[in-house]
Design an enzyme around this catalytic site. Structure first.
Site, PDB file in Angstrom:
ATOM      1  N   SER A 123     139.833  66.717  43.165  1.00  0.00           N
ATOM      2  CA  SER A 123     140.702  66.873  44.323  1.00  0.00           C
ATOM      3  C   SER A 123     140.851  68.363  44.651  1.00  0.00           C
ATOM      4  O   SER A 123     139.864  69.058  44.853  1.00  0.00           O
ATOM      5  CB  SER A 123     142.039  66.189  44.053  1.00  0.00           C
ATOM      6  OG  SER A 123     142.795  66.026  45.220  1.00  0.00           O
ATOM      7  N   ASP A 227     138.654  55.441  48.312  1.00  0.00           N
ATOM      8  CA  ASP A 227     139.554  56.598  48.252  1.00  0.00           C
ATOM      9  C   ASP A 227     140.398  56.647  49.524  1.00  0.00           C
ATOM     10  O   ASP A 227     139.857  56.824  50.618  1.00  0.00           O
ATOM     11  CB  ASP A 227     138.731  57.880  48.115  1.00  0.00           C
ATOM     12  CG  ASP A 227     139.572  59.104  47.784  1.00  0.00           C
ATOM     13  OD1 ASP A 227     140.763  59.140  48.167  1.00  0.00           O
ATOM     14  OD2 ASP A 227     139.043  60.034  47.148  1.00  0.00           O
ATOM     15  N   HIS A 255     140.993  57.412  44.650  1.00  0.00           N
ATOM     16  CA  HIS A 255     141.036  58.862  44.459  1.00  0.00           C
ATOM     17  C   HIS A 255     141.015  59.241  42.977  1.00  0.00           C
ATOM     18  O   HIS A 255     140.432  60.248  42.596  1.00  0.00           O
ATOM     19  CB  HIS A 255     142.281  59.427  45.147  1.00  0.00           C
ATOM     20  CG  HIS A 255     142.239  60.917  45.353  1.00  0.00           C
ATOM     21  ND1 HIS A 255     141.214  61.552  46.020  1.00  0.00           N
ATOM     22  CD2 HIS A 255     143.101  61.904  44.954  1.00  0.00           C
ATOM     23  CE1 HIS A 255     141.437  62.853  46.051  1.00  0.00           C
ATOM     24  NE2 HIS A 255     142.564  63.094  45.401  1.00  0.00           N
TER      25      HIS A 255
END
Length: 276
Positions: A123, A227, A255
């Site tokens: 991320s 995601d 995610h």
């Protein structure tokens, strides 16, 4: 302020505890900033692990710390400035915070391990990993990123609006972060992060698009098809712009696919590091 020359600053490393000879948690000081990191394993491949927004070693990489092959890998997992054990002070989000985090990671990389080493970034940590690999191409042997993006679109901002308010988080998702920060600090941090992302989008949306062509390390891009935060188009953009890259998709991954499908994910990255 970027700390490109660490020799200008006094550096102190303090060992907080050692569970055994192969596991240690330390704090390293760059000027008035401290960085908390865990080092585990005895493998020849050293991997620097970079967590997501307000993430920590244990909220973001517990499945990797516990289950990756420690005879093959040595993991160095850091808490970004202002996050987890790298506080006080609490995390802030200046306009250059992705590059700032990459620079702190680079400094840790330089003083704690022989170079080159590998990087795993999730991320926001994946974004800083991309920047780090582009700025220090000779020091990064290989790179794994997932849930990362090089730019922000108006659609992304709409998606982030749903996660920036922690009252919308599930109890399972919120609990480990609340244990670290408490509700007030966590809520404030997520609002400030969202405000900065909105500002980046208003100014054109570019985070590190021009950096991608500078990445020389073999790069594994992992994407979860479900995601809800980072659409597939971002993974495909990274694949297009990073010359020596491979995209692997998890059809049911979201995610946090590295936590939900940690066995498959860990096997994937172990094999990647063996090959590169």
């Amino acid at each position: 302020m970027f700390i490109r020359n660490i020799k200008r600053f006094p550096i102190f490393i303090k060992r907080s505890f050692a569970m055994e000879s192969k596991v240690s948690v330390c704090k390293i000081h760059f000027g008035d900033r401290k960085i908390n990191f865990l080092k585990i394993g005895e493998g020849p491949r050293v991997v620097l692990c970079l967590p997501g927004v307000l993430g920590t070693i244990w909220t973001d990489f517990n499945r990797q710390v516990e289950h990756l092959n420690k005879s093959q890998l040595t993991l160095v997992c850091m808490d970004m400035p202002g996050c987890g054990g790298s506080r006080p002070p609490d995390c802030t989000f200046p306009s250059s915070f992705y590059h700032m985090n990459a620079e702190y990671a680079a400094n840790l990389m330089k003083v704690s391990n022989p170079l080159p080493l590998s990087i795993m970034g999730w991320s926001d940590g994946g974004i800083s990993g991309l920047i780090l690999a582009s700025q220090y191409p000779e020091n990064v042997a290989s790179l794994v990123v997932w849930g990362a993006n090089a730019h922000v679109t108006s659609n992304d901002v709409k998606l982030y609006e749903g996660i920036q308010d922690i009252d919308n988080w599930s109890p399972k998702m919120a609990e480990p972060f609340l244990a670290v920060y408490g509700r007030e600090v966590l809520k404030k941090g997520m609002h400030e992060w969202y405000d900065r992302i909105c500002q980046i989008q208003k100014e054109g949306g570019d985070i590190c698009k021009n950096d991608l062509a500078k990445i020389k390390a073999p790069t594994l891009i992992v994407h979860g098809d479900k995601d809800p935060v980072v659409p597939l188009e971002h993974a495909e953009f990274l694949k297009e712009k990073i010359s020596n890259s491979t995209l692997v998709r998890f059809p049911n991954g979201k995610h946090n696919l590295h936590l939900r499908f940690y066995e498959e994910f860990n096997n994937l990255v172990e094999n990647f590091f063996k090959e590169h």
